[in-house]
Design a protein around this motif. Structure first.
Motif, PDB file in Angstrom:
ATOM      1  N   TYR A   1       0.923  -1.227  -0.234  1.00 53.83           N
ATOM      2  CA  TYR A   1      -0.124  -0.068   0.258  1.00 53.83           C
ATOM      3  C   TYR A   1       0.804   1.417   0.124  1.00 53.83           C
ATOM      4  N   LEU A   2       0.453   2.653  -0.097  1.00 56.65           N
ATOM      5  CA  LEU A   2       1.498   3.608  -0.519  1.00 56.65           C
ATOM      6  C   LEU A   2       0.503   4.557   0.027  1.00 56.65           C
ATOM      7  N   ALA A   3       0.826   4.684   1.631  1.00 57.25           N
ATOM      8  CA  ALA A   3       0.338   5.752   2.123  1.00 57.25           C
ATOM      9  C   ALA A   3       1.068   7.412   2.645  1.00 57.25           C
ATOM     10  N   ARG A   4       0.197   8.385   2.813  1.00 49.45           N
ATOM     11  CA  ARG A   4       1.426   9.309   3.148  1.00 49.45           C
ATOM     12  C   ARG A   4       1.918   9.444   4.553  1.00 49.45           C
ATOM     13  N   LEU A   5       2.920   9.420   4.315  1.00 54.47           N
ATOM     14  CA  LEU A   5       3.529   9.503   5.812  1.00 54.47           C
ATOM     15  C   LEU A   5       3.302  10.354   6.919  1.00 54.47           C
ATOM     16  N   ASP A   6       2.398  10.880   6.710  1.00 53.80           N
ATOM     17  CA  ASP A   6       1.701  11.796   8.064  1.00 53.80           C
ATOM     18  C   ASP A   6       0.840  10.284   8.529  1.00 53.80           C
ATOM     19  N   VAL A   7       0.324   9.213   7.781  1.00 50.46           N
ATOM     20  CA  VAL A   7      -0.296   8.349   8.745  1.00 50.46           C
ATOM     21  C   VAL A   7       0.005   7.147   8.782  1.00 50.46           C
ATOM     22  N   VAL A   8       1.264   6.926   9.141  1.00 53.64           N
ATOM     23  CA  VAL A   8       2.212   5.043   8.780  1.00 53.64           C
ATOM     24  C   VAL A   8       2.386   4.774  10.111  1.00 53.64           C
ATOM     25  N   ASP A   9       1.536   5.682  11.269  1.00 54.42           N
ATOM     26  CA  ASP A   9       2.126   5.541  12.243  1.00 54.42           C
ATOM     27  C   ASP A   9       1.241   4.975  13.097  1.00 54.42           C
ATOM     28  N   VAL A  10       0.349   5.230  12.134  1.00 53.59           N
ATOM     29  CA  VAL A  10      -1.213   5.400  12.721  1.00 53.59           C
ATOM     30  C   VAL A  10      -2.311   4.063  11.502  1.00 53.59           C
TER      31      VAL A  10
ATOM     32  N   GLU B   1       0.544   1.687  10.682  1.00 53.98           N
ATOM     33  CA  GLU B   1       1.173   0.565  11.682  1.00 53.98           C
ATOM     34  C   GLU B   1       0.146   0.070  12.900  1.00 53.98           C
ATOM     35  N   ALA B   2       0.292   0.946  13.478  1.00 49.60           N
ATOM     36  CA  ALA B   2      -0.340   0.359  15.673  1.00 49.60           C
ATOM     37  C   ALA B   2      -1.553  -0.533  15.130  1.00 49.60           C
ATOM     38  N   GLU B   3      -2.204   0.273  14.368  1.00 44.40           N
ATOM     39  CA  GLU B   3      -3.714  -0.436  13.765  1.00 44.40           C
ATOM     40  C   GLU B   3      -3.532  -1.539  13.149  1.00 44.40           C
ATOM     41  N   LEU B   4      -2.912  -2.103  12.583  1.00 42.72           N
ATOM     42  CA  LEU B   4      -1.998  -2.863  12.018  1.00 42.72           C
ATOM     43  C   LEU B   4      -1.711  -4.177  12.807  1.00 42.72           C
ATOM     44  N   ARG B   5      -1.069  -3.565  13.854  1.00 44.69           N
ATOM     45  CA  ARG B   5      -1.094  -4.378  14.631  1.00 44.69           C
ATOM     46  C   ARG B   5      -2.025  -4.477  16.033  1.00 44.69           C
ATOM     47  N   THR B   6      -2.849  -3.560  15.981  1.00 46.26           N
ATOM     48  CA  THR B   6      -4.183  -4.190  17.098  1.00 46.26           C
ATOM     49  C   THR B   6      -4.984  -5.129  16.189  1.00 46.26           C
ATOM     50  N   ALA B   7      -4.326  -5.322  15.189  1.00 42.57           N
ATOM     51  CA  ALA B   7      -5.721  -6.220  13.932  1.00 42.57           C
ATOM     52  C   ALA B   7      -4.784  -7.606  13.734  1.00 42.57           C
ATOM     53  N   GLY B   8      -3.780  -7.606  14.212  1.00 40.54           N
ATOM     54  CA  GLY B   8      -3.098  -9.115  14.219  1.00 40.54           C
ATOM     55  C   GLY B   8      -2.332  -9.121  12.844  1.00 40.54           C
ATOM     56  N   LEU B   9      -2.089  -7.797  12.353  1.00 38.70           N
ATOM     57  CA  LEU B   9      -1.974  -8.563  11.365  1.00 38.70           C
ATOM     58  C   LEU B   9      -0.514  -8.078  10.971  1.00 38.70           C
ATOM     59  N   ASP B  10       0.427  -8.626  10.559  1.00 39.10           N
ATOM     60  CA  ASP B  10       2.321  -8.555  10.551  1.00 39.10           C
ATOM     61  C   ASP B  10       2.351  -7.742   9.297  1.00 39.10           C
ATOM     62  N   PHE B  11       3.374  -7.065   9.582  1.00 35.90           N
ATOM     63  CA  PHE B  11       4.105  -5.754   8.106  1.00 35.90           C
ATOM     64  C   PHE B  11       5.885  -6.085   8.513  1.00 35.90           C
ATOM     65  N   ASP B  12       6.560  -5.280   7.191  1.00 35.87           N
ATOM     66  CA  ASP B  12       7.682  -4.822   7.171  1.00 35.87           C
ATOM     67  C   ASP B  12       7.170  -3.775   7.803  1.00 35.87           C
ATOM     68  N   PRO B  13       8.766  -3.401   8.249  1.00 34.09           N
ATOM     69  CA  PRO B  13       9.654  -2.401   8.105  1.00 34.09           C
ATOM     70  C   PRO B  13       9.151  -1.299   7.730  1.00 34.09           C
ATOM     71  N   VAL B  14       8.758  -0.103   7.613  1.00 41.68           N
ATOM     72  CA  VAL B  14       8.130   0.993   6.757  1.00 41.68           C
ATOM     73  C   VAL B  14      10.054   1.991   5.799  1.00 41.68           C
ATOM     74  N   ASP B  15      10.398   2.325   5.419  1.00 43.72           N
ATOM     75  CA  ASP B  15      11.189   2.916   5.254  1.00 43.72           C
ATOM     76  C   ASP B  15      11.159   4.325   4.841  1.00 43.72           C
ATOM     77  N   ARG B  16      10.316   5.180   5.923  1.00 35.22           N
ATOM     78  CA  ARG B  16       9.989   6.446   5.814  1.00 35.22           C
ATOM     79  C   ARG B  16      11.232   7.333   5.222  1.00 35.22           C
ATOM     80  N   ASP B  17      12.435   7.347   4.658  1.00 31.98           N
ATOM     81  CA  ASP B  17      13.008   7.662   3.736  1.00 31.98           C
ATOM     82  C   ASP B  17      12.785   7.535   1.927  1.00 31.98           C
ATOM     83  N   GLU B  18      11.968   6.805   1.578  1.00 35.67           N
ATOM     84  CA  GLU B  18      12.097   5.844   0.675  1.00 35.67           C
ATOM     85  C   GLU B  18      10.184   6.804   0.082  1.00 35.67           C
ATOM     86  N   MET B  19      10.144   7.628  -1.035  1.00 33.77           N
ATOM     87  CA  MET B  19       9.129   8.290  -0.761  1.00 33.77           C
ATOM     88  C   MET B  19       9.613   8.225  -2.671  1.00 33.77           C
ATOM     89  N   TYR B  20       7.250   7.897  -2.579  1.00 34.69           N
ATOM     90  CA  TYR B  20       6.977   7.627  -3.903  1.00 34.69           C
ATOM     91  C   TYR B  20       5.974   8.187  -4.609  1.00 34.69           C
TER      92      TYR B  20
END
Length: 105
Positions: free
Chosen positions: A60-69, A71-90
């Motif tokens: 998924y592509l998301a704006r940087l200012d929503v990534v923390d939200v 990530e927290a929601e993914l954790r709460t839902a029990g979904l795993d994810f790779d670390p987000v590279d906040r320096d690599e922008m698209y």
């Protein structure tokens, strides 16, 4: 111009693609209902799942200012994810068919 980071969500090891797809659908539906302004900052998703060893992944592509939200929601839902590279922008111009589809808001 808006810029986005890539969030890669992972299935459980050995999880069937259909089960993972169902969990993702539930997750995004819950985010839309409970945090619509944050959901609207998620721009696009890949059109297909990818194999990642014994797991499935979806990006998924998301704006940087929503990534923390997200990530927290993914954790709460029990979904795993790779670390987000906040320096690599698209840009949105990198999320083009047929590999990507824009999320309707």
């Amino acid at each position: 111009m808006d810029e986005y980071v890539c969030i890669t969500v992972l299935s459980r090891p050995g999880e069937a693609q259909a089960d993972f797809a169902s969990r993702l659908s539930q997750f995004w539906t819950r985010l839309l209902r409970n945090r619509k302004p944050d959901f609207e900052k998620v721009y696009a998703e890949t059109t297909s799942f990818e194999e990642a060893g014994d797991r499935w992944s979806r990006q998924y592509l998301a704006r940087l200012d929503v990534v923390d939200v997200v990530e927290a929601e993914l954790r709460t839902a029990g979904l795993d994810f790779d670390p987000v590279d906040r320096d690599e922008m698209y840009s949105k111009y990198e999320a083009v068919p047929p590999e990507w589809m824009q999320i309707e808001h």
